[in-house]
Structure formats: C-alpha cells, structure tokens
Design an enzyme around this catalytic site. Structure first.
Site, short mmCIF file in Angstrom:
data_model
loop_
_atom_site.label_atom_id
_atom_site.label_comp_id
_atom_site.label_asym_id
_atom_site.label_seq_id
_atom_site.Cartn_x
_atom_site.Cartn_y
_atom_site.Cartn_z
N GLU A 154 -8.94 -13.00 1.44
CA GLU A 154 -9.82 -12.03 0.78
C GLU A 154 -9.82 -12.20 -0.74
O GLU A 154 -9.51 -11.28 -1.48
CB GLU A 154 -9.40 -10.61 1.18
CG GLU A 154 -9.57 -10.34 2.67
CD GLU A 154 -9.11 -8.96 3.08
OE1 GLU A 154 -9.67 -8.42 4.06
OE2 GLU A 154 -8.19 -8.41 2.45
N THR A 196 -0.65 -0.75 5.74
CA THR A 196 -0.25 0.65 5.59
C THR A 196 -1.18 1.48 4.70
O THR A 196 -0.74 2.44 4.09
CB THR A 196 1.20 0.74 5.08
OG1 THR A 196 1.28 0.11 3.78
CG2 THR A 196 2.16 0.08 6.03
N GLU A 197 -2.46 1.11 4.62
CA GLU A 197 -3.38 1.95 3.87
C GLU A 197 -3.30 3.41 4.32
O GLU A 197 -3.31 4.33 3.50
CB GLU A 197 -4.82 1.46 4.04
CG GLU A 197 -5.12 0.14 3.34
CD GLU A 197 -4.97 -1.05 4.26
OE1 GLU A 197 -5.60 -2.09 4.00
OE2 GLU A 197 -4.21 -0.95 5.25
N ASP A 230 0.59 -6.50 -3.48
CA ASP A 230 -0.83 -6.30 -3.17
C ASP A 230 -1.50 -5.61 -4.35
O ASP A 230 -0.86 -5.37 -5.38
CB ASP A 230 -1.00 -5.50 -1.88
CG ASP A 230 -2.21 -5.99 -1.08
OD1 ASP A 230 -3.34 -5.87 -1.58
OD2 ASP A 230 -2.01 -6.52 0.02
N PHE A 263 -1.47 -3.56 14.47
CA PHE A 263 -0.89 -2.32 14.95
C PHE A 263 -1.25 -1.11 14.10
O PHE A 263 -0.90 0.02 14.45
CB PHE A 263 0.63 -2.46 15.07
CG PHE A 263 1.09 -3.25 16.27
CD1 PHE A 263 0.20 -3.83 17.13
CD2 PHE A 263 2.44 -3.40 16.53
CE1 PHE A 263 0.62 -4.57 18.24
CE2 PHE A 263 2.90 -4.11 17.63
CZ PHE A 263 1.98 -4.70 18.49
N ASP A 264 -1.93 -1.33 12.98
CA ASP A 264 -2.45 -0.19 12.22
C ASP A 264 -3.74 0.34 12.83
O ASP A 264 -4.22 1.41 12.43
CB ASP A 264 -2.65 -0.55 10.75
CG ASP A 264 -3.46 -1.82 10.56
OD1 ASP A 264 -3.13 -2.83 11.21
OD2 ASP A 264 -4.42 -1.82 9.77
N HIS A 306 -5.89 -10.12 -4.16
CA HIS A 306 -4.98 -8.97 -4.01
C HIS A 306 -3.98 -8.91 -5.15
O HIS A 306 -2.78 -8.75 -4.94
CB HIS A 306 -4.28 -9.03 -2.66
CG HIS A 306 -5.19 -8.73 -1.50
ND1 HIS A 306 -5.69 -7.47 -1.23
CD2 HIS A 306 -5.71 -9.55 -0.55
CE1 HIS A 306 -6.47 -7.52 -0.16
NE2 HIS A 306 -6.51 -8.77 0.27
N ARG A 335 0.83 -1.20 0.00
CA ARG A 335 0.00 0.00 0.00
C ARG A 335 0.87 1.26 0.00
O ARG A 335 0.61 2.21 -0.71
CB ARG A 335 -0.92 0.00 1.22
CG ARG A 335 -2.22 -0.80 1.05
CD ARG A 335 -2.01 -2.24 0.63
NE ARG A 335 -3.24 -3.01 0.56
CZ ARG A 335 -3.62 -3.88 1.49
NH1 ARG A 335 -2.87 -4.09 2.55
NH2 ARG A 335 -4.75 -4.54 1.34
#
Length: 618
Positions: A331, A475-476, A193, A424-425, A265, A164
């Site tokens: 996903e 990390t979006e 991704d 953790f995001d 993805h 990301r």
C-alpha cells in the site's frame, strides 16, 4: 507470567481419531495428529508420579509440564533424571525423526513417554496437556495411546499489529503462549505504521518520542468527517522489553519476526523526521489519527531516507535472531513520487521505467543491505510490482495470485490471504448487528477451517516454495487486549489445524462439535476472552409450515447449555433450556420465531440463531 502461560496451555482440544482397539474413542488434541492409535485402558497420574528427563534441554520442557500441573491441577510432581514406572518421561535421545518439530507420544498403563528434539518435545508436551481432563476436581487419567506426529508446513504464524493500537509486554507474552499452545511457531510483530512507531531506535530517538504518539483517535467506523476522542494515544517497546519478549518466545519455540514498514505506512516516522518526505520542503506531518492508506511515504530519491532505515535495521537485527526481517512494501501510493524532483531524478539516473520500478529499486536496495547483515526479507505481495527482489519471500494477502506468481518464479511464499479467512480482524458472523465493531469482511471459524493454504494453481514442482500459512490481526478497531483475544479465539484452533494437519484428515463436524467444544470448555475456566460459537444443528433460516420440530441441537462448548425463546425476544439463561426436540405449532396466518443461544458455565454467551416459522394458511 507463569500463570498466564498455564492458562494459555490450558487452551487445548483434541482430535477424533479412530483405532482398531476402540473404534469410537477419540483423543482431544488440536491440531489433529498425523497418526494415532488408541488403546484400551488409561494411565493414572497421582502424587507419586515422577516427571523424568534425559538432557538439560529436556528438563526445560519437563519443568514447564511440572509448572502446568501445579498451576492447573494443584499437583506438585518431582522432576528426576531417570525414568521408571509411574513416570512421565521427556526424552530427546529416543527421538526417531530428523524433523526437529516431530514427536512421538506413547502412553501405557504406567508411563507416558514423549520423544522428540527441541520443539518436537515441546509439542509432544502440548498434546499430553490436551489429554488431561476438563474437570480439575476429578482424578487425572489419560487414555492409553500411541501418536506419531509432525507438521505439514514449516511456517505456522500469527500476526499482531501494535502500530494502530499498542499492547503491553505482559499481553504480548500471553499472545505468544496462545500461539505455542496450538503448535504455531512464528509471531509476526507489526511494529511500525502510520499511526505509531513502537520500537525504540537509540540512534533516532524521535521515532518513538514523537512518532510513538498521536494526538487523538477516530471513534467508531471510518468516515472522512468522523468524530475523534480528543485523547493523546501512544506507547512503544524499549529494546530491553523487545529482548524480554524474544527470549520468552524462544523458550516456547516461537520465532519473532519484526516488521518495519517501508516505503509506505510511514506517517509516524515522517512526523519525527519530516525531511525524509518528498520534495524540497516536506511536511509538516503528524502520526495518523484515522485509518486507511496515505499518500505521504518515504522519499525514494533522498539518500537520507536510506541512511535512517539502514540505521534502524542495524539496531533491529541484534534484537531478533530470526532469519527474516519483514519490510512491509504494501500500500505505497506513488502520488508524491510522481511530482518529487528527487524521486524523478532517481528514476532517470537508474534508467527505471516508472514509479513501480522505483519501488522495486527501494525494496531491492534494502534487501541487499539486510542480506549483507546475514538476514533475508519478507514483504507483502506488492513487492512483486516492478520486479521482485532476488531473495525475497512473499507474504500473499490480496488473494493467492501473489503466491502463485512468486512460487512459479521460484520464490518462497507464505499464504495469508483474506480470501482464505486469514484476516482475524474481520467479523466472525455475518450479521454486523450481532458482532463487535470491526473493519468488515467475514472470517468465520468454518471458513478458516475449510481453507487449504496450498493454491492449486502453483505448479507441482514449485509447491515446495509454499513455506506455510499465517493469520493477521490488524488493530484499527481493536483497542484492548480483551478484544484481541476475542478475535483470535477460537479461530486460532482452525488456523493451527490447516497449518499442521494433512488436509485429507480434517473433519469439520468432529473439529467443531467435539474437539473445539472440549477446548473451549477448558478455555472457559480461564481469564481469557473468546467468542462462543453459535449453537450447532441449525442456522438462521425461514421455514414455511404449520408445524415444525427443532431437534439435534448441540452446544458449541462442552458443558454449556442451550436456552431458547419462541416470542422473538433474545434468549438467556432465564428462558427455557433445550433438552431435546421442541415441537412448534403455528396458527394459520401466524409466525413463530425460535431463537437459541449457548450459555457457558462461566456465563459467556453466543450470538443467537434464529428460525422463523411461518404458516401461510388463512
């Protein structure tokens, strides 16, 4: 880079352990060692102290310690072959445990001896570093003690998504230093991704030339009609850079596990090679400019798909000596597979029940290929759908049911569930207005620390399949290295302790108010970003009273100060300093708002804690 390693090594705190000789003494070591005996007296390190070693492997660790003292304490000690008095001695020949990650640390009045093999010796060095004083102008004295230590779990990991958002090699090295400082041993590198393909594949150069870049990026929170920055974004790691990072990690006893996402993805890869999408005329595709889950995935019915992925694996494997290759598996919508003639033919030809079994076919086929190359696969828990590949390890992220199912079927598992606070995001405090932009969720320091990564519903004889625990950083909404550090620290301290220390030895009050506070004081002296925890002793609350006393507050960082206001304005170092109990009197039908904030020596601030005191008398 040596300086970055020194800074990361300084990220060290301690464990409060009580002993016969000094019942109130504590040691500043994180994660908490399994056995500690604290003794009377100290060992003084001075300019005449020598650093000794046994073997050439031991010398590598001894030299790391020499570099640390030089960079952080301006002390340049000699490294010698033989041990004597006034010596810090790194010894593998005296190692007693068969566990390669175990160590002993014995500190007497004239010698500190670290015993262990390979990683164990390195971890013993980390514990010794954590005993050094916060004040670098003071003389160096460390507590005499005896420590025997080894990890609870063999797998102790931290993940970083570079798909990301992309982060430079020098930061990735610093990230590895942070892992190593807290005895984590696995770096899960999420390299591909929908939003970007980040690893050079020489046989398929368009994967990075096209798939490594997107036209623009979403601004702010996810919205279907969101605004964009209109700025091309991208980057990738060359194979030489990958080798450099892997070698750097190896020197810190960190294993790097690459992740190549499949079958979902895949938008970045499809933007480079659209023929691998579903249907007769797939595409066109572009690397995703926003976040979420997309229907466009690798076509499971085309042989060309497997040929490209096998080519990718052929180039990935020589770069990573890890036992594992992570292949994602999460996903993956089945929408396009349901209408794709190639996928439907694959289902029919292989007597598969449905698209879920087609995903299982996909994963098992890739597993066989990876196994044939001498490697094993890890996948997210969706790989359980349709039947689990025979030798796969499951990374359980959607709660712990995937771990329970897989372990009870005899498969190895790694706990990485967001329900354990291991994403953790997610934001670190409950009030989004006081936190940086994030994907949502809540993962506080205390939530991580209170987790036990051993699901109780796994049968006792299958608990051996729980290899360990990992935290993830997607990390979006994390576009800078500084923000990565902020999301990792201080939660990585809690992660290290639940991964290393036996659960019955944990103590939240000691961890948070003393050991983490000491650690953060060291961290505060470096050029590293971290989130300052809120003041200890109170929480956001409302009290109904005409008189109320605030007492027992403690700063979350050793050496920091607490400032407060009574007028509902946000406090800073310009306001009143808390030095003891504050008595607050509230007139009838009035309200007082007490806000307190921690301010560190470097000027970093915590979020405020707010107490509303309301007098309802008229």
């Amino acid at each position: 880079m040596k300086k970055l390693f020194s800074l990361a090594l300084a990220l060290s705190v301690g464990a409060a352990v009580f002993a016969q000789e000094k019942k109130d003494a504590t040691l500043n070591i994180v994660p908490l060692p399994q056995q500690v005996q604290i003794k009377n007296g100290t060992f003084k390190i001075n300019a005449n102290t020598k650093i000794a070693f046994d073997s050439e492997e031991d010398k590598k660790v001894a030299t790391l310690f020499q570099d640390f003292l030089k960079s952080n304490y301006n002390l340049n000690l000699s490294v010698v072959k033989s041990a004597s008095s006034n010596t810090i001695y790194f010894s593998s020949k005296n190692a007693k445990s068969t566990n390669a990650e175990a160590y002993e640390l014995n500190i007497s009045s004239d010698r500190a001896t670290i015993s262990g093999k390979a990683a164990g010796l390195f971890y013993g060095m980390q514990s010794l570093i954590q005993l050094l004083p916060v004040d670098k102008k003071a003389s160096i004295e460390i507590q005499q003690a005896s420590i025997q230590d080894e990890p609870r779990f063999a797998y102790r990991g931290l993940h970083l998504d570079v798909g990301r958002h992309f982060f430079p090699v020098e930061f990735v090295k610093k990230y590895i230093d942070i892992l190593a400082s807290y005895k984590l041993n696995t770096f899960h590198w999420h390299l591909t991704d929908d939003q970007g393909w980040r690893i050079e594949i020489k046989s398929h150069p368009k994967l990075t030339q096209i798939g490594g870049y997107r036209k623009q990026t979403l601004l702010g929170n996810y919205k279907t009609d969101g605004d964009y920055d209109n700025t091309p974004y991208g980057g990738f790691y060359t194979q030489d850079q990958i080798k450099e990072v892997v070698a750097y990690a190896k020197a810190k006893y960190v294993t790097v596990i690459p992740e190549i996402e499949m079958p979902g993805h895949a938008l970045a890869a499809l933007s480079a090679y659209p023929e691998l999408g579903c249907g007769d005329k797939p595409g066109p595709y572009t690397a995703a400019q926003t976040w979420g889950v997309f229907d466009d995935v690798f076509c499971a019915g085309k042989e060309e798909t497997f040929k490209l992925l096998e080519d990718v694996i052929d180039e990935v494997i020589p770069l990573f000596p890890s036992e594992y290759i992570h292949i994602g598996g999460d996903e993956c919508p089945k929408t396009k597979w349901k209408t794709c003639p190639f996928c439907q033919k694959r289902i029919k030809d292989n007597n598969l029940k449905d698209e879920h079994e087609l995903q299982s076919y996909f994963i098992q086929r890739m597993e066989k290929y990876i196994n044939s190359k001498g490697k094993r696969i890890i996948g997210w828990d969706e790989i359980l759908e349709g039947g689990l590949a025979p030798n796969a390890t499951v990374m359980s992220w959607r709660g712990d049911q995937g771990a329970i199912d897989a372990a009870n079927q005899g498969h190895d598992v790694i706990i990485t569930a967001n329900s354990y606070g291991l994403y953790f995001d997610h934001k670190q405090g409950p009030d989004q207005n006081r936190e940086p932009l994030s994907i949502g969720g809540l993962s506080t320091l205390s939530k991580v620390y209170s987790s036990d990564p051993m699901p109780s519903k796994i049968a006792e004889n299958n608990k051996k399949h729980v290899l360990g625990v990992q935290a993830n950083i997607w990390t979006e909404y994390i576009g800078s290295s500084n923000k990565v550090e902020f999301t990792v620290l201080p939660r990585v301290l809690a992660l290290s302790e639940i991964a290393w220390t036996q659960p019955e030895k944990k103590n939240w009050k000691n961890f948070s108010e003393q050991r983490a506070a000491n650690q953060l004081a060291k961290l505060d002296q470096t050029n590293t970003f971290y989130r300052v925890p809120e003041v200890y002793g109170i929480t956001d609350t409302t009290v109904y009273a005409s008189e109320y006393t605030i007492r027992g507050l403690k700063p979350s960082v050793e050496g920091a100060k607490i400032y407060y206001t009574l007028d509902n304005y946000d406090p800073s170092e310009l306001d009143l300093e808390y030095t003891g109990p504050v008595k607050i009197t509230v007139p009838n039908s009035k309200e007082r708002v007490f806000k307190a904030v921690v301010v560190t020596p470097s000027g970093k601030r915590s979020n405020y804690i707010r107490v509303n005191i309301i007098n309802t008398k008229k």
